[in-house]
Scaffold this motif. Structure first.
Motif, short mmCIF file in Angstrom:
data_model
loop_
_atom_site.label_atom_id
_atom_site.label_comp_id
_atom_site.label_asym_id
_atom_site.label_seq_id
_atom_site.Cartn_x
_atom_site.Cartn_y
_atom_site.Cartn_z
N VAL A 42 0.85 -1.18 0.00
CA VAL A 42 0.00 0.00 0.00
C VAL A 42 0.89 1.24 0.00
CG1 VAL A 42 -1.78 1.27 1.23
CG2 VAL A 42 -1.81 -1.22 1.23
N THR A 43 0.76 2.06 -1.00
CA THR A 43 1.56 3.28 -1.11
C THR A 43 0.69 4.49 -0.85
OG1 THR A 43 1.09 3.37 -3.49
CG2 THR A 43 3.10 2.23 -2.80
N PRO A 44 1.25 5.52 -0.20
CA PRO A 44 0.45 6.72 0.06
C PRO A 44 0.10 7.44 -1.24
CG PRO A 44 2.75 7.09 0.62
CD PRO A 44 2.61 5.64 0.30
N ARG A 45 -0.95 8.22 -1.15
CA ARG A 45 -1.40 8.96 -2.32
C ARG A 45 -0.42 10.07 -2.67
NH1 ARG A 45 -7.09 12.37 -2.59
NH2 ARG A 45 -6.87 13.13 -4.75
N LEU A 46 -0.11 10.16 -3.95
CA LEU A 46 0.83 11.17 -4.40
C LEU A 46 0.17 12.55 -4.38
CD1 LEU A 46 2.48 9.31 -7.41
CD2 LEU A 46 3.34 9.55 -5.08
N ARG A 47 0.92 13.52 -3.89
CA ARG A 47 0.44 14.90 -3.85
C ARG A 47 1.47 15.79 -4.54
NH1 ARG A 47 -1.11 12.55 1.01
NH2 ARG A 47 -3.33 12.80 1.54
#
Length: 315
Positions: A26-31
């Motif tokens: 699970v990778t964090p959402r790119l911002r």
């Protein structure tokens, strides 16, 4: 009459999970906008810092000799003495005034309110000048029986500039500290006091064991901010001929007008260091009194740095 029909619950088969999906991380959402704004801020900050250290008008080669000059160091010591003594005496007097404000005695409560009103209304430079000229109105102060014999007295003209500055700052500080302490005590939930009354605790024990440990969580941040203001207010003791850090900077720049900018930078640097030391002390005191609360304690600067340098997969 028909017989009841027995219902049988058939378990629903669990869906099969693809092994590739199960192992997927699970990778964090790119911002991207956050990274873009951060990059722009870092570039502007780097340009600002580079411009400060490469600007010849700041005369950085003169900074360290003035920073470690004996007159400046003596002024720092005087500032620390004034701030330390004023903070202690102002806090002790502020506790008494705060308890007077909370008293049910109308005379004590009225006198405490008048004290806070009077010393918060007077500008600090005016209070310093009045204290400096106090010996003109009252050459001697004594302790004894009213309209009777005096057991001990002192000449007010013998007060040193350090004592005059500490007295004025302590009187001013106590008025603000009293309101900070009173607000912290009033922030304690009334149910805690009712529970202490139900246990039969005395008023003094309630204040020491129940009220103050909870009130300090609100008092420490506000009073820490007040101490930082006291460091800056201590520069006004120059009005009573006390050569503190600000006075040393003022005298030094009058003797070396060609080095005005580096001398002012030295004064600002010392005040920034003193304020930073108080801020660090305030952080750890707040962290100490935050023990036992539901929320987690804020991480220390060392813990934040360690978390920043630790790889994400090792956390």
């Amino acid at each position: 009459m028909s017989e009841p029909v027995a219902l049988q619950v058939v378990p629903r088969p669990s869906p099969t999970l693809d092994p590739q999906v199960a192992l997927r991380r699970v990778t964090p959402r790119l911002r991207p906008w956050r990274w873009l704004v951060s990059a722009v801020v870092l570039v502007v900050l780097a340009q600002f810092v580079w411009g400060i250290f490469t600007n010849s008008h700041y005369e950085w080669h003169k900074f360290w000799p003035f920073f470690t000059r004996e007159s400046i160091l003596d002024g720092v010591v005087v500032t620390l003495e004034v701030v330390g003594l004023s903070a202690v005496f102002g806090l002790l007097l502020g506790v008494l005034v705060a308890l007077g404000r909370l008293s049910t005695n109308p005379l004590i409560g009225g006198l405490a309110w008048a004290y806070v009103w009077f010393f918060r209304a007077l500008p600090l430079p005016l209070l310093l000048i009045i204290t400096f000229n106090f010996s003109y109105f009252y050459p001697r102060l004594g302790v004894g029986i009213p309209w009777g014999p005096v057991f001990a007295d002192v000449e007010t003209a013998s007060l040193t500039p350090l004592a005059i500055g500490v007295i004025a700052l302590s009187l001013n500080e106590a008025a603000y500290a009293a309101e900070v302490i009173r607000g912290g005590i009033l922030s304690v939930e009334h149910g805690q006091i009712e529970a202490a009354n139900a246990l039969g605790l005395s008023k003094a024990r309630q204040l020491r064991r129940v009220v103050l440990p909870q009130a300090l969580r609100s008092i420490v941040p506000a009073y820490g901010n007040q101490l930082i203001g006291l460091v800056k207010a201590s520069s006004l003791v120059y009005y009573v001929s006390l050569l503190d850090l600000f006075g040393a900077v003022f005298v030094l720049e009058s003797r070396h007008p060609e080095s005005l900018v580096p001398i002012l930078i030295v004064g600002a640097a010392w005040y920034l260091l003193l304020t930073a030391a108080l801020s660090i002390l305030q952080f750890y005191v707040e962290r100490y009194f935050a023990r036992g609360t539901a929320h987690a304690q804020p991480p220390t600067p060392v813990q934040r740095l360690r978390r920043l340098l630790t790889p994400r997969g090792v956390r």
